[in-house]
Scaffold this active site. Structure first.
Site, PDB file in Angstrom:
ATOM      1  N   TRP A 190       6.893  10.190   8.210  1.00 44.70           N
ATOM      2  CA  TRP A 190       6.488   9.744   6.869  1.00 44.70           C
ATOM      3  C   TRP A 190       5.978  10.956   6.103  1.00 44.70           C
ATOM      4  O   TRP A 190       5.897  12.058   6.646  1.00 44.70           O
ATOM      5  CB  TRP A 190       5.407   8.661   6.967  1.00 44.70           C
ATOM      6  CG  TRP A 190       5.603   7.587   5.937  1.00 44.70           C
ATOM      7  CD1 TRP A 190       5.021   7.513   4.712  1.00 44.70           C
ATOM      8  CD2 TRP A 190       6.470   6.450   6.040  1.00 44.70           C
ATOM      9  NE1 TRP A 190       5.464   6.393   4.045  1.00 44.70           N
ATOM     10  CE2 TRP A 190       6.353   5.723   4.841  1.00 44.70           C
ATOM     11  CE3 TRP A 190       7.335   5.982   7.038  1.00 44.70           C
ATOM     12  CZ2 TRP A 190       7.070   4.545   4.597  1.00 44.70           C
ATOM     13  CZ3 TRP A 190       8.041   4.808   6.795  1.00 44.70           C
ATOM     14  CH2 TRP A 190       7.909   4.107   5.589  1.00 44.70           C
ATOM     15  N   ASP A 191       5.619  10.763   4.832  1.00 47.83           N
ATOM     16  CA  ASP A 191       5.190  11.933   4.052  1.00 47.83           C
ATOM     17  C   ASP A 191       3.791  12.391   4.419  1.00 47.83           C
ATOM     18  O   ASP A 191       3.334  13.427   3.945  1.00 47.83           O
ATOM     19  CB  ASP A 191       5.317  11.681   2.547  1.00 47.83           C
ATOM     20  CG  ASP A 191       4.567  10.469   2.050  1.00 47.83           C
ATOM     21  OD1 ASP A 191       3.794   9.881   2.845  1.00 47.83           O
ATOM     22  OD2 ASP A 191       4.742  10.097   0.873  1.00 47.83           O
ATOM     23  N   TRP A 192       3.090  11.658   5.276  1.00 46.29           N
ATOM     24  CA  TRP A 192       1.763  12.071   5.736  1.00 46.29           C
ATOM     25  C   TRP A 192       1.715  12.277   7.250  1.00 46.29           C
ATOM     26  O   TRP A 192       0.629  12.532   7.789  1.00 46.29           O
ATOM     27  CB  TRP A 192       0.694  11.037   5.346  1.00 46.29           C
ATOM     28  CG  TRP A 192       1.133   9.612   5.560  1.00 46.29           C
ATOM     29  CD1 TRP A 192       1.560   8.744   4.606  1.00 46.29           C
ATOM     30  CD2 TRP A 192       1.236   8.915   6.815  1.00 46.29           C
ATOM     31  NE1 TRP A 192       1.902   7.542   5.182  1.00 46.29           N
ATOM     32  CE2 TRP A 192       1.713   7.619   6.532  1.00 46.29           C
ATOM     33  CE3 TRP A 192       0.966   9.248   8.140  1.00 46.29           C
ATOM     34  CZ2 TRP A 192       1.936   6.650   7.518  1.00 46.29           C
ATOM     35  CZ3 TRP A 192       1.189   8.295   9.133  1.00 46.29           C
ATOM     36  CH2 TRP A 192       1.674   7.022   8.820  1.00 46.29           C
ATOM     37  N   ASN A 457       5.515  -3.529   1.782  1.00 43.95           N
ATOM     38  CA  ASN A 457       5.024  -2.418   0.966  1.00 43.95           C
ATOM     39  C   ASN A 457       6.169  -1.800   0.177  1.00 43.95           C
ATOM     40  O   ASN A 457       7.094  -1.221   0.759  1.00 43.95           O
ATOM     41  CB  ASN A 457       4.390  -1.340   1.854  1.00 43.95           C
ATOM     42  CG  ASN A 457       4.063  -0.080   1.068  1.00 43.95           C
ATOM     43  OD1 ASN A 457       3.083  -0.017   0.353  1.00 43.95           O
ATOM     44  ND2 ASN A 457       4.925   0.946   1.183  1.00 43.95           N
ATOM     45  N   GLU A 458       6.143  -1.982  -1.133  1.00 42.13           N
ATOM     46  CA  GLU A 458       6.976  -1.277  -2.111  1.00 42.13           C
ATOM     47  C   GLU A 458       8.466  -1.609  -2.040  1.00 42.13           C
ATOM     48  O   GLU A 458       9.275  -0.921  -2.666  1.00 42.13           O
ATOM     49  CB  GLU A 458       6.775   0.247  -2.014  1.00 42.13           C
ATOM     50  CG  GLU A 458       5.360   0.673  -2.373  1.00 42.13           C
ATOM     51  CD  GLU A 458       5.172   2.183  -2.433  1.00 42.13           C
ATOM     52  OE1 GLU A 458       6.080   2.918  -2.015  1.00 42.13           O
ATOM     53  OE2 GLU A 458       4.099   2.616  -2.889  1.00 42.13           O
ATOM     54  N   GLU A 553      -2.825   1.146  -4.764  1.00 39.69           N
ATOM     55  CA  GLU A 553      -2.492   2.465  -4.206  1.00 39.69           C
ATOM     56  C   GLU A 553      -2.564   3.505  -5.305  1.00 39.69           C
ATOM     57  O   GLU A 553      -2.013   3.299  -6.389  1.00 39.69           O
ATOM     58  CB  GLU A 553      -1.069   2.498  -3.623  1.00 39.69           C
ATOM     59  CG  GLU A 553      -0.957   2.205  -2.160  1.00 39.69           C
ATOM     60  CD  GLU A 553       0.403   2.644  -1.593  1.00 39.69           C
ATOM     61  OE1 GLU A 553       0.878   3.743  -1.971  1.00 39.69           O
ATOM     62  OE2 GLU A 553       0.970   1.901  -0.788  1.00 39.69           O
TER      63      GLU A 553
END
Length: 915
Positions: A190-192, A457-458, A553
């Site tokens: 993921w981006d994190w 989510n999204e 968010e």
């Protein structure tokens, strides 16, 4: 004490079986088709097992998330010898209970297959009696590579049509097709966080003899009915070999309610359908006999013990549950424009203050570590949070997580585990999801902390915004409704009648339903909740932020402490921003460029020949930028809780920033880094989530608006606002204005006063009208009738700080222990006296690799002296602090001489780590 739901009841402890046995502990493992063997620890996972056996390098060091990736493409086997005695062997059924297998496994007893698994989020029960023998037996579980299975499922699905996205962005260094399998989505990158496509027995394993029926779950629903609380207790049973029959053994369910109630119910005919059955007991508790459960900041978290005992013939099962009494309502009323979106708990409107929760580890077997969960949730409670959103790309968290949330008063917005992807809708996939919804809701819905279920989510945003080229194709819209509405929502609203449900986040709530869930822009400011990110505008400009009904968010990246980064490398050359190591750790595309852009809008980035110093300065500036940005954005939401603007936006009732925690040592949006260190942001969270705040809004027209925001449920009277003006040149206060006799109603945000800022500063002595804002800054202080400060100080920077003449960075530090008997050499609490002759901004204290927390950090020193408390988790001596303390301020990072010793401290620590 714990608490439990008005709409829920929660299980604190497990079922107790007198003769069941745990199969946790030591197992043997091997990599299939290789000679690699290892000792395994269950619950566990392949990455942890191989690291512990020193067969791979430590997973979170350097580039090992990629170097160790070969594991994800192998099959892995785990074996354990189990001894079966007469008690087990003579039972009609012997059930192997697998609480969590990750993910595609085949289970064998004595080399005979007993079952397969295909969902990480499910508990599996297998009757293995017919495969057992008296004495020694071998249990073997073989895991197939989820990477390969996902690829095969993608290929099969693609014969009909492609379900995107195919892969994560290249910057994630991840894997593909995770949306085709029911596994923690973030384990593929993921981006994190890194990609570790895990395999293993990540939860407990148990063996239980069964005479008649296995109690698979006990759930509760708590309803408020006039002057009563009605508690519906449902016991779910699973039978083996009795598809459509009646268990003719008498079934007793005995409920003993601490302080409240005792009930003994008898069910003589337990009807079995498709091997499943259930029985229900209803208890009525007078309202005046109980205390209610409240979110953090609104009251106590009272919990009551409910003891449920189920007896069928000789089978005895007991569950001890903590019950909380509270009502929850998601209010979506029609307004002049749009609809409201906020929570009422016990009929009180609650401004949701909190963050987004990602898994506490990228390795699933670590997700129930008590020390980690307690620390993170306590850090949330201590900074006035009352809600966490469990994000849909992780896992349904452990029982311990929700129990702690119950105890601390942290409301949980619970996503189902679908995030940022399209998903297939084959019958096999949807059936798998149905069982996932049933099991996890039954396990969790009793917790008073859970106040909302959200389908994904999204994914509505992804579909509407055409993120993956699917926006115009009807088949993806149909799939969306099939999965999230016809399957998840349908199941969820049947299972839990007491907690609200929304189909997606962000969404327009009820308005989305009116538009068939795919026909409206989910980023509308006048409906539902909104996610908002913008890395191009000035993040210290409050005017850029949307005025939403609920902000679920939002955030900005910052680097973690250099001490945290050092945990991941032994190479001094890695400690520079443009090193391959640092680039590898940044997963947001163009992440460092965005970070640099945001810093440079308000702060000067110094240059240095010392690469470690450059990184230290950059870390500091990134954290200052993140902290101030998030304070300004969050306060902009809090200002609008009781107000509307000219286009009908406002009545904002939630601010959940992205994100609370980290899974490795890397730049991210978190406020607490991987080592548990609070970033500057988390210290600021404690201020901007305070129950009462004084806050400002500087408009594009340079008009200064002052607000007092109160979450307390009583009227605040005779308040005073002090506006103190500080001049950069003289480095002292030059003017004070007082606003007196202010009243703020309960649970209100009130606009108190408006000023033309240039005129105000000119009159305060900051210079001519044209240049006044360049010469001064403001401090805002709120006091009660007794002149006690009742809110954190707040600040207004009229001009970019990179363009003002900052005073020098001279700061003096004095460390002293708390007063204790002289026989105690080491302490856990220390007083640190911080002194500055001139104004010092964003003073940041850091103590080497000593775990601890400051009472304040990232503060402004405007009156010469401040006393700070430092609390450590382990007793230490004063010299441990004085020898390792680094003090940074905005002026100090531009002073070469002051920074030399700081760099030396870091290099010493790196050498101690073996660099």
């Amino acid at each position: 004490m714990y608490c439990i739901n008005v709409l829920t009841i929660y299980f604190l402890m497990c079922i107790h079986h007198a003769i069941s046995i745990s199969l946790n502990g030591k197992w043997k493992g091997y990599v299939v088709s290789t000679d690699i063997k290892f000792s395994a620890e269950i619950p566990g996972g392949i990455y942890s097992d191989l690291e512990r056996a020193e067969l791979i390098e430590k997973n979170l060091i350097g580039f090992n998330d990629v170097n160790n990736r070969w594991i994800a493409n192998k099959s892995i086997a785990y074996t354990k010898s189990i001894e079966v005695n007469n008690t087990f062997f003579e039972a009609p059924y012997v059930v192997l209970i697998l609480y969590g297998l990750d993910t595609f496994a085949t289970v064998y007893i004595n080399n005979e297959e007993v079952g397969k698994t295909s969902n990480m989020f499910l508990k599996y029960n297998f009757d293995i009696k017919q495969k057992l023998k008296l004495g020694n037996n071998e249990l073997k579980i073989v895991f197939e590579s989820s990477v390969k299975v996902a690829e095969n499922l993608y290929d099969i699905q693609s014969l009909e049509y492609v379900v995107p996205p195919k892969c994560v962005p290249k910057e994630y260094n991840g894997e593909c097709h995770v949306n085709h399998i029911r596994k923690m989505q973030a384990s593929y990158g993921w981006d994190w966080g890194p990609a570790f496509p895990s395999m293993g027995i990540w939860k407990e394993v148990e063996l239980q003899p069964v005479q008649n029926a296995l109690v698979s779950e006990v759930t509760t629903d708590v309803h408020k009915k006039s002057n009563l609380w009605q508690i519906v207790i449902t016991v779910f049973f699973e039978t083996f070999g009795k598809k459509n029959t009646v268990i003719d053994k008498p079934t007793h369910i005995i409920c003993k309610f601490e302080e409240l109630f005792l009930n003994d119910s008898l069910f003589t005919n337990l009807k079995v359908r498709n091997n499943l059955a259930k029985a229900t007991v209803i208890l009525d508790i007078p309202d005046d006999k109980v205390q209610r459960w409240w979110p953090n900041g609104y009251g106590e978290q009272k919990l009551y013990l409910l003891d449920v005992k189920i007896i069928i013939d000789t089978d005895v099962t007991e569950r001890k549950i903590k019950v909380g009494f509270r009502t929850v309502e998601l209010v979506q009323d029609r307004l002049e424009k749009g609809m409201s979106f906020y929570f009422k708990i016990n009929n009180i409107p609650i401004f949701a203050k909190g963050s987004n929760w990602i898994p506490s580890s990228v390795f699933p077997e670590n997700l129930s570590r008590k020390e980690t969960l307690q620390y993170l949730l306590k850090s949330s409670k201590d900074t006035h949070m009352n809600m966490l959103r469990v994000w849909g790309g992780g896992v349904y968290e452990s029982d311990l997580f929700y129990s702690l949330a119950d105890e601390y008063g942290i409301m949980i917005w619970q996503d189902f585990m679908f995030a940022c992807n399209m998903y297939p809708t084959t019958k096999k996939f949807l059936d798998n999801v149905k069982e996932e919804v049933r099991q996890n809701m039954r396990r969790l819905k009793h917790h008073p902390s859970i106040v909302l279920w959200a389908g994904n989510n999204e994914n509505e945003a992804a579909l509407y915004g055409n993120w993956y080229g699917t926006g115009s194709a009807q088949i993806y819209k149909d799939d969306y409704v099939k999965l999230y509405v016809d399957t998840i929502k349908n199941e969820a609203t049947i299972i839990d009648l007491t907690n609200p449900f929304v189909v997606s986040s962000p969404s327009n709530g009820l308005y989305s339903e009116e538009k068939n869930y795919t026909g409206s822009n989910p980023y509308s400011n006048i409906y539902g909740d909104v996610h908002y990110y913008n890395y191009l505008r000035d993040s210290w400009d409050i005017n850029q932020y949307p005025v939403t009904r609920f902000a679920s968010e939002y955030g900005f990246q910052a680097l973690p402490s250099i001490y945290t980064i050092m945990q991941a490398t032994k190479n001094i050359s890695d400690l520079q921003l443009d090193s391959s190591f640092m680039k590898h750790r940044q997963h947001l595309p163009q992440g460092y460029n965005f970070m640099k852009l945001l810093i440079s809008k308000n702060l000067e980035i110094p240059k240095s020949n010392n690469t470690i110093r450059e990184l230290m300065d950059y870390i500091y500036l990134s954290q200052v930028t993140q902290a101030v940005s998030m304070r300004i954005q969050t306060e902009s939401y809090r200002q609008m809780k009781s107000l509307f603007n000219e286009v009908g936006e406002g009545m904002t009732m939630g601010a959940l920033y992205w994100q609370l925690n980290d899974v490795w040592q890397a730049p991210s949006w978190s406020s607490i880094d991987f080592s548990g260190r609070w970033k500057m942001l988390h210290y600021y969270v404690k201020d901007f989530f305070s129950p009462i705040i004084i806050t400002s809004r500087l408009t594009k027209a340079n008009e200064l608006l002052l607000y007092v925001v109160s979450d307390v449920l009583k009227t605040l009277e005779n308040l005073t606002i002090e506006i103190i003006v500080y001049e950069w040149k003289s480095a002292k206060s030059i003017h004070t204005t007082e606003l007196t006799n202010i009243t703020v109603k309960p649970n209100e945000s009130r606009l108190i006063r408006q000023y033309w800022l240039d005129v105000f500063l000119e009159r305060a002595g900051c210079g001519s009208l044209a240049t006044a804002k360049e010469n001064c800054m403001l401090e805002l202080i709120l006091k009660d009738a007794k002149s006690n400060k009742i809110a954190p100080s707040n600040y207004v920077y009229p001009y970019p700080l990179k363009k003002v003449a900052l005073p020098d960075g001279s700061i003096k530090i004095k460390v002293k222990p708390e007063a204790v008997p002289s026989r105690l050499q080491n302490q856990t609490d220390f007083q640190i006296e911080v002194t500055a002759e001139k104004l010092a901004l964003f003073v940041w204290l850091e103590v080497g690799n000593i775990n601890g927390r400051f009472s304040e950090n990232g503060f402004h020193l405007l009156q010469g002296k401040k006393n700070i408390t430092f609390h450590t988790s382990q007793p230490i001596a004063v010299k441990d602090i004085t020898n390792n303390l680094i003090v940074t301020s905005l002026s100090r990072i531009y002073d070469n001489n002051l920074r030399i010793s700081d760099v030396q401290i870091v290099i010493k620590e790196l050498n101690n780590n073996g660099a």
